[in-house]
Scaffold this motif. Structure first.
Motif, PDB file in Angstrom:
ATOM      1  N   GLY A  84       0.809  -1.212   0.000  1.00 47.24           N
ATOM      2  CA  GLY A  84       0.000   0.000   0.000  1.00 47.24           C
ATOM      3  C   GLY A  84       0.840   1.260   0.000  1.00 47.24           C
ATOM      4  N   ALA A  85       1.908   1.287   0.795  1.00 46.32           N
ATOM      5  CA  ALA A  85       2.765   2.474   0.858  1.00 46.32           C
ATOM      6  C   ALA A  85       3.408   2.758  -0.492  1.00 46.32           C
ATOM      7  CB  ALA A  85       3.837   2.286   1.927  1.00 46.32           C
ATOM      8  N   ASN A  86       3.850   1.711  -1.192  1.00 42.08           N
ATOM      9  CA  ASN A  86       4.467   1.919  -2.506  1.00 42.08           C
ATOM     10  C   ASN A  86       3.448   2.366  -3.548  1.00 42.08           C
ATOM     11  OD1 ASN A  86       7.515   1.077  -2.727  1.00 42.08           O
ATOM     12  ND2 ASN A  86       6.608  -0.319  -1.251  1.00 42.08           N
TER      13      ASN A  86
ATOM     14  N   HIS B  73      -2.823   8.315   9.904  1.00 37.04           N
ATOM     15  CA  HIS B  73      -3.552   9.580   9.980  1.00 37.04           C
ATOM     16  C   HIS B  73      -2.672  10.756   9.557  1.00 37.04           C
ATOM     17  CE1 HIS B  73      -6.215   7.169  12.707  1.00 37.04           C
ATOM     18  NE2 HIS B  73      -7.107   7.757  11.938  1.00 37.04           N
ATOM     19  N   THR B  74      -1.391  10.711   9.894  1.00 39.65           N
ATOM     20  CA  THR B  74      -0.469  11.759   9.431  1.00 39.65           C
ATOM     21  C   THR B  74      -0.389  11.767   7.914  1.00 39.65           C
ATOM     22  OG1 THR B  74       0.845  11.552  11.462  1.00 39.65           O
ATOM     23  CG2 THR B  74       1.898  12.598   9.570  1.00 39.65           C
TER      24      THR B  74
ATOM     25  N   ILE C 298      -6.473   0.903   2.068  1.00 42.63           N
ATOM     26  CA  ILE C 298      -5.516  -0.212   2.089  1.00 42.63           C
ATOM     27  C   ILE C 298      -4.710  -0.248   3.378  1.00 42.63           C
ATOM     28  CG2 ILE C 298      -3.489  -1.213   0.970  1.00 42.63           C
ATOM     29  CD1 ILE C 298      -4.476  -0.059  -1.667  1.00 42.63           C
ATOM     30  N   LEU C 299      -4.221   0.911   3.796  1.00 42.29           N
ATOM     31  CA  LEU C 299      -3.323   0.946   4.951  1.00 42.29           C
ATOM     32  C   LEU C 299      -4.118   0.855   6.243  1.00 42.29           C
ATOM     33  CD1 LEU C 299      -0.861   3.712   3.753  1.00 42.29           C
ATOM     34  CD2 LEU C 299      -0.529   1.245   3.692  1.00 42.29           C
TER      35      LEU C 299
END
Length: 471
Positions: A250-252, A314-315, A443-444
């Motif tokens: 998800g981050a990528n 959240h950030t 996703i995250l």
């Protein structure tokens, strides 16, 4: 990393001088940038995996030496061929350094609060290097010569290499005998290089031209073959288990969408200021400086505190919302005279949310990596960053140009046609960032800021003073 980021922005300012002194053709001049980007983007995954096998410190210091030596070769180059070869070597060295940097930070700072500060400092260096490059590029080229934009890397490289050898703990991987998937390495490196080449040449050949689509199809075929190879190889270069982590995958994905919108914004807003508002190059750089300063300040002073209080997810969502809003505001830019304080400055401040987003993304992308995969996770994160930025710039600049050209052909005023093209591209960039926001939200998963842990552990032989150095 300051040296690598600095090199990217400082070179663009000096392109006219390089072209004049080395007799570059207009088409050949693009390879001053392309040779570096292709080598850098194509080798990140391979360099990250080899770094895990031979030791990330060894890969980092070797790459630092290659990059510094190649910088000297760029400054000494007397012909276009020599210069392009040296730029390719710079890309190789840059990939070796960047591919393992995040993995080393994750290892050196195992505690979430410390790691967030370290990644914030890392992001600050990126923003600072980009803005510093614009200033130094023009100053050095005008006061001395374009050669000095490369010679400036020599003292930085020497200091960084000396410190790295002294303060970084020695770490040893399982060694190359543990298995390097040679066929997989050939497939992914050639696929990424051809893919990056298709993207960076799209401006000259058209985004949907035969040249671009042909190389893109070949790159896609090679990468598909790489995925199949990884599913069957006994010692895969990129274990597919990496993508079973919702956090890493998800981050990528979020980063790819975010960088596609944001980097295109940086290119297009500069074109708008110069071609529609008739700003000089120096005035354009100063007008964009608040964005770099805001991103840097948020990365260094706010992001770690926000993560500690709100958590990474959240950030990230707050940062993405700010960036999407900032780029969306540009769809109201006038074709006539613009007022900087009301038309441009709000966007420059809002995109400071990138400082929140990139720090949170970096933390998330490394949080689920196993110790033996830290270099690979770092290389993967840097690869999606390069691909996202390249795709965004190629696609959105082509979109803006095509729309403006179509409007001009039917008799629309040139300034109005240019602005309409930029509006379409900015709307698309905002949509990409909004897609990143939706992907992050769906996703995250939420990770409590006070209990976040990482699979990356501190080596047993790392001295304590190395862990707490320099944030």
């Amino acid at each position: 990393m300051l040296m690598i980021i600095l090199d990217g922005s400082i070179t663009t300012v000096a392109l006219p001088s390089i072209q004049r002194d080395l007799d570059f053709t207009p088409s050949g001049l693009s390879w001053v940038v392309n040779a570096y980007v292709i080598a850098f983007g194509g080798l990140l995954l391979l360099a990250g995996r080899v770094g895990d096998l031979i030791g990330r410190k060894k890969m980092f210091t070797t790459g630092l030496g290659v990059f510094t030596a190649a910088s000297a070769a760029c400054g000494l180059a007397a012909t276009p061929a020599m210069f392009i070869a040296a730029r390719f070597a710079q890309g190789v060295g840059g990939a070796m350094v960047a591919s393992v940097s995040l993995g080393m930070i994750a290892t050196l700072f195992p505690q979430p609060a410390e790691r967030a500060k370290a990644f914030g400092a890392f992001s600050f260096v990126g923003a600072g290097g980009a803005s510093l490059g614009q200033v130094l590029g023009g100053t050095l080229t005008q006061a001395l010569s374009w050669n000095w934009i490369f010679y400036i890397n020599l003292p930085i490289g020497a200091v960084a290499l000396t410190l790295a050898l002294r303060v970084l703990s020695r770490e040893s991987g399982p060694g190359l005998r543990a298995g390097v998937d040679i066929l997989g390495a050939i497939l992914v490196t050639s696929g990424l290089m051809l893919g990056v080449y298709a993207i960076v040449s799209a401006g000259a050949h058209g985004l949907v031209g035969t040249h671009t689509l042909g190389f893109a199809a070949l790159a896609a075929s090679l990468l598909a073959g790489f995925v199949l190879r990884q599913a069957r190889a006994a010692q895969p270069l990129l274990p597919l288990r990496m993508f079973t982590s919702r956090t890493i995958a998800g981050a990528n994905l979020v980063q790819t969408l975010l960088l596609a919108g944001l980097f295109a914004f940086q290119v297009l807003i500069a074109l708008y200021m110069q071609n529609v508002q008739h700003y000089s190059a120096a005035r354009t750089g100063l007008a964009m400086l608040p964005a770099a300063l805001t991103i840097g300040a948020v990365s260094l002073f706010i992001s770690a505190r926000a993560i500690a209080r709100l958590g990474e997810r959240h950030t990230l969502l707050i940062g993405l919302a700010l960036v999407a809003t900032g780029i969306g505001l540009l769809t109201r830019l006038p074709a006539g005279s613009a007022h900087y304080a009301t038309d441009l400055l709000p966007t420059m401040l809002a995109v400071g949310g990138f400082g929140l987003a990139i720090t949170a993304l970096t933390t998330l992308a490394m949080s689920d990596a196993r110790p033996e995969d830290a270099g690979l996770a770092s290389g993967l994160f840097n690869t999606t960053q390069q691909v996202g930025a390249a795709v965004g710039v190629a696609a959105l600049t082509t979109l803006a140009t095509s729309h403006s050209t179509a409007l001009t052909a039917i008799g629309t005023n040139p300034a109005t046609a240019l602005t309409a093209g930029f509006h379409l591209a900015f709307a698309t960039g905002a949509a990409l960032t909004l897609a990143a926001l939706i992907a992050a939200a769906t996703i995250l998963r939420t990770k409590p800021a006070t209990t976040t842990t990482s699979a990356v552990e501190i080596p047993a032989d790392a001295p304590e003073h190395h862990i707490h150095t320099g944030v």
